[in-house]
Design a protein around this motif. Structure first.
Motif, PDB file in Angstrom:
ATOM      1  N   VAL A   4       0.836  -1.204   0.000  1.00  0.00           N
ATOM      2  CA  VAL A   4       0.000   0.000   0.000  1.00  0.00           C
ATOM      3  C   VAL A   4       0.874   1.260   0.000  1.00  0.00           C
ATOM      4  CG1 VAL A   4      -1.804   1.288   1.184  1.00  0.00           C
ATOM      5  CG2 VAL A   4      -1.807  -1.213   1.277  1.00  0.00           C
ATOM      6  N   PRO A   5       0.763   2.111  -1.044  1.00  0.00           N
ATOM      7  CA  PRO A   5       1.489   3.394  -1.056  1.00  0.00           C
ATOM      8  C   PRO A   5       0.663   4.452  -0.307  1.00  0.00           C
ATOM      9  CG  PRO A   5       0.404   3.045  -3.173  1.00  0.00           C
ATOM     10  CD  PRO A   5       0.066   1.860  -2.306  1.00  0.00           C
ATOM     11  N   TRP A   6       0.919   4.622   0.969  1.00  0.00           N
ATOM     12  CA  TRP A   6       0.071   5.452   1.812  1.00  0.00           C
ATOM     13  C   TRP A   6       0.064   6.918   1.396  1.00  0.00           C
ATOM     14  CZ3 TRP A   6      -3.333   2.879   4.340  1.00  0.00           C
ATOM     15  CH2 TRP A   6      -3.036   1.584   4.801  1.00  0.00           C
ATOM     16  N   ARG A   7       1.150   7.402   0.820  1.00  0.00           N
ATOM     17  CA  ARG A   7       1.187   8.795   0.356  1.00  0.00           C
ATOM     18  C   ARG A   7       0.143   9.021  -0.740  1.00  0.00           C
ATOM     19  NH1 ARG A   7       6.428  11.816  -2.451  1.00  0.00           N
ATOM     20  NH2 ARG A   7       5.316  13.693  -3.117  1.00  0.00           N
ATOM     21  N   VAL A   8       0.034   8.072  -1.653  1.00  0.00           N
ATOM     22  CA  VAL A   8      -0.953   8.156  -2.736  1.00  0.00           C
ATOM     23  C   VAL A   8      -2.366   8.112  -2.158  1.00  0.00           C
ATOM     24  CG1 VAL A   8      -1.846   6.995  -4.798  1.00  0.00           C
ATOM     25  CG2 VAL A   8       0.625   7.136  -4.402  1.00  0.00           C
ATOM     26  N   VAL A   9      -2.583   7.230  -1.196  1.00  0.00           N
ATOM     27  CA  VAL A   9      -3.891   7.103  -0.544  1.00  0.00           C
ATOM     28  C   VAL A   9      -4.295   8.433   0.096  1.00  0.00           C
ATOM     29  CG1 VAL A   9      -5.137   5.991   1.358  1.00  0.00           C
ATOM     30  CG2 VAL A   9      -3.659   4.632  -0.134  1.00  0.00           C
ATOM     31  N   GLY A  10      -3.372   9.082   0.791  1.00  0.00           N
ATOM     32  CA  GLY A  10      -3.662  10.354   1.441  1.00  0.00           C
ATOM     33  C   GLY A  10      -4.013  11.456   0.461  1.00  0.00           C
ATOM     34  N   GLN A  11      -3.325  11.493  -0.683  1.00  0.00           N
ATOM     35  CA  GLN A  11      -3.608  12.520  -1.687  1.00  0.00           C
ATOM     36  C   GLN A  11      -5.018  12.375  -2.247  1.00  0.00           C
ATOM     37  OE1 GLN A  11      -0.272  11.661  -4.256  1.00  0.00           O
ATOM     38  NE2 GLN A  11       0.959  13.331  -3.428  1.00  0.00           N
ATOM     39  N   LEU A  12      -5.446  11.170  -2.504  1.00  0.00           N
ATOM     40  CA  LEU A  12      -6.793  10.950  -3.033  1.00  0.00           C
ATOM     41  C   LEU A  12      -7.861  11.263  -1.987  1.00  0.00           C
ATOM     42  CD1 LEU A  12      -6.172   7.656  -5.023  1.00  0.00           C
ATOM     43  CD2 LEU A  12      -6.794   9.856  -6.002  1.00  0.00           C
ATOM     44  N   CYS A  13      -7.604  10.870  -0.749  1.00  0.00           N
ATOM     45  CA  CYS A  13      -8.573  11.124   0.331  1.00  0.00           C
ATOM     46  C   CYS A  13      -8.766  12.621   0.579  1.00  0.00           C
ATOM     47  CB  CYS A  13      -8.123  10.446   1.616  1.00  0.00           C
ATOM     48  SG  CYS A  13      -8.327   8.647   1.608  1.00  0.00           S
ATOM     49  N   TRP A  50       0.480  18.027  -8.285  1.00  0.00           N
ATOM     50  CA  TRP A  50      -0.024  17.798  -6.926  1.00  0.00           C
ATOM     51  C   TRP A  50      -1.535  17.967  -6.823  1.00  0.00           C
ATOM     52  CZ3 TRP A  50      -2.891  21.384  -4.372  1.00  0.00           C
ATOM     53  CH2 TRP A  50      -2.841  22.709  -4.841  1.00  0.00           C
ATOM     54  N   SER A  51      -2.139  18.823  -7.670  1.00  0.00           N
ATOM     55  CA  SER A  51      -3.571  19.101  -7.557  1.00  0.00           C
ATOM     56  C   SER A  51      -4.446  18.023  -8.196  1.00  0.00           C
ATOM     57  CB  SER A  51      -3.908  20.448  -8.204  1.00  0.00           C
ATOM     58  OG  SER A  51      -3.633  20.410  -9.602  1.00  0.00           O
ATOM     59  N   LEU A  52      -3.899  17.246  -9.108  1.00  0.00           N
ATOM     60  CA  LEU A  52      -4.713  16.283  -9.854  1.00  0.00           C
ATOM     61  C   LEU A  52      -5.308  15.184  -8.972  1.00  0.00           C
ATOM     62  CD1 LEU A  52      -2.669  15.980 -13.176  1.00  0.00           C
ATOM     63  CD2 LEU A  52      -4.832  17.181 -12.786  1.00  0.00           C
ATOM     64  N   PRO A  53      -4.544  14.571  -8.050  1.00  0.00           N
ATOM     65  CA  PRO A  53      -5.167  13.566  -7.179  1.00  0.00           C
ATOM     66  C   PRO A  53      -6.316  14.127  -6.343  1.00  0.00           C
ATOM     67  CG  PRO A  53      -2.780  13.430  -7.029  1.00  0.00           C
ATOM     68  CD  PRO A  53      -3.095  14.689  -7.779  1.00  0.00           C
ATOM     69  N   VAL A  54      -6.179  15.380  -5.884  1.00  0.00           N
ATOM     70  CA  VAL A  54      -7.241  16.005  -5.083  1.00  0.00           C
ATOM     71  C   VAL A  54      -8.474  16.234  -5.947  1.00  0.00           C
ATOM     72  CG1 VAL A  54      -7.867  18.007  -3.673  1.00  0.00           C
ATOM     73  CG2 VAL A  54      -5.543  17.087  -3.577  1.00  0.00           C
ATOM     74  N   LEU A  55      -8.270  16.732  -7.167  1.00  0.00           N
ATOM     75  CA  LEU A  55      -9.381  17.012  -8.072  1.00  0.00           C
ATOM     76  C   LEU A  55     -10.116  15.734  -8.467  1.00  0.00           C
ATOM     77  CD1 LEU A  55     -10.984  18.944  -9.886  1.00  0.00           C
ATOM     78  CD2 LEU A  55      -9.222  18.627 -11.639  1.00  0.00           C
ATOM     79  N   PHE A  56      -9.370  14.743  -8.919  1.00  0.00           N
ATOM     80  CA  PHE A  56      -9.992  13.478  -9.313  1.00  0.00           C
ATOM     81  C   PHE A  56     -10.611  12.780  -8.100  1.00  0.00           C
ATOM     82  CE2 PHE A  56      -7.393  13.829 -13.200  1.00  0.00           C
ATOM     83  CZ  PHE A  56      -8.341  13.456 -14.135  1.00  0.00           C
ATOM     84  N   GLY A  57      -9.975  12.920  -6.942  1.00  0.00           N
ATOM     85  CA  GLY A  57     -10.532  12.347  -5.722  1.00  0.00           C
ATOM     86  C   GLY A  57     -11.888  12.946  -5.404  1.00  0.00           C
ATOM     87  N   ALA A  58     -12.044  14.257  -5.604  1.00  0.00           N
ATOM     88  CA  ALA A  58     -13.320  14.916  -5.348  1.00  0.00           C
ATOM     89  C   ALA A  58     -14.404  14.403  -6.289  1.00  0.00           C
ATOM     90  CB  ALA A  58     -13.166  16.431  -5.495  1.00  0.00           C
ATOM     91  N   VAL A  59     -14.058  14.223  -7.562  1.00  0.00           N
ATOM     92  CA  VAL A  59     -15.033  13.704  -8.535  1.00  0.00           C
ATOM     93  C   VAL A  59     -15.462  12.290  -8.144  1.00  0.00           C
ATOM     94  CG1 VAL A  59     -15.369  13.005 -10.939  1.00  0.00           C
ATOM     95  CG2 VAL A  59     -14.166  15.140 -10.412  1.00  0.00           C
ATOM     96  N   ILE A  60     -14.491  11.452  -7.800  1.00  0.00           N
ATOM     97  CA  ILE A  60     -14.802  10.068  -7.418  1.00  0.00           C
ATOM     98  C   ILE A  60     -15.595  10.034  -6.118  1.00  0.00           C
ATOM     99  CG2 ILE A  60     -13.783   7.866  -6.687  1.00  0.00           C
ATOM    100  CD1 ILE A  60     -11.483   8.435  -8.643  1.00  0.00           C
TER     101      ILE A  60
END
Length: 263
Positions: free
Chosen positions: A68-77, A148-158
């Motif tokens: 589990v890449p926890w940094r990636v998980v945090g960015q999406l959350c 850096w903003s893309l995971p947050v943006l896509f995370g919001a859509v999902i």
């Protein structure tokens, strides 16, 4: 027989989620609606908590394997959790059992399934092969998104899509991760997708539970099958015939999507 059928359905979906990161809401919600006659708003709410507990079991297994890449998980959350809370607030204002809301849920679910099927089919036949391992010294680069903003943006859509339909954290999430983290090996992509879905579906599921949109006996029967299923799937994750599994799943999801659009 219905109880056994529900347990078997839970096992099958748990196994597929463990193998591919895909199949929680995108398979379970249509199964509940079409095969077991569950109302859409109850199917969505129950499936969200089903996904939270099932994927939590898978995350524990994947974390023990250090996948589990926890940094990636945090960015999406960072994007998905606030979006889920805002969507729940909107549902609380209008009521999930409202006929208009159920119609929107069904239509959005159908569209989400078709998008999921298209993303999976493209990945199965046209997408480039994803590495299975990570070379020494490449971790920092692999865990860095294109921006850096893309995971947050896509995370919001999902997060919005998952809260409305319970679909999106799987195949759409995997597709987004493949685009944003092209150097991340496939087992870690699947692990990140399963892990970040846990807090998202838990928040969304508890929100639906507060609205009375969860069938608790149904949830217990599904979990009785899914927890052994996802445990087995995550043990076999390194040996998944990726293209074949994704092609079959995309066909099933497309069929379910068209059926929901026709309701």
């Amino acid at each position: 027989m219905p109880e056994f059928a529900l347990i078997l359905a839970g096992f099958a979906v748990g196994l597929i989620v463990g193998l591919t990161g895909v199949g929680g809401g995108s398979l379970m919600t249509p199964i509940l609606i079409f095969f077991f006659g569950v109302k859409p708003y109850l199917a969505v709410g129950t499936d969200l908590l089903f996904a939270a507990v099932t994927k939590a079991g898978g995350t524990v297994n994947l974390a023990r394997q250090r996948l589990v890449p926890w940094r990636v998980v945090g960015q999406l959350c960072a994007g998905s959790l606030p979006a889920a809370l805002l969507t729940l607030f909107a549902l609380h204002r209008v009521g999930p059992a409202n006929p208009g809301v159920q119609s929107v849920m069904t239509a959005t679910l159908g569209i989400a399934l078709l998008l999921t099927a298209a993303a999976m089919l493209y990945k199965a036949f046209r997408g480039k092969q994803v590495p299975r391992t990570l070379a020494a010294g490449e971790e920092a680069l692999a865990f860095k998104a294109r921006h850096w903003s893309l995971p947050v943006l896509f995370g919001a859509v999902i997060g919005t899509l998952v809260t409305l339909t319970s679909v999106g954290a799987g195949a759409i999430g995997v597709s987004v991760l493949l685009l944003l983290y092209p150097l991340l090996p496939l087992p870690r992509i699947v692990a990140a997708d399963i892990a970040y879905a846990v807090p998202l579906t838990l928040v969304a599921g508890l929100g639906h539970a507060s609205l009375g949109s969860v069938d608790w006996p149904l949830l217990a029967q599904l979990l009785a099958g899914s927890l052994p299923g996802i445990w087995l799937g995550t043990r076999l994750i390194r040996h998944t015939p990726e293209r074949l599994v994704r092609a079959v799943l995309s066909a099933l999801l497309a069929y379910a999507g068209f059926k929901l659009m026709a309701l």
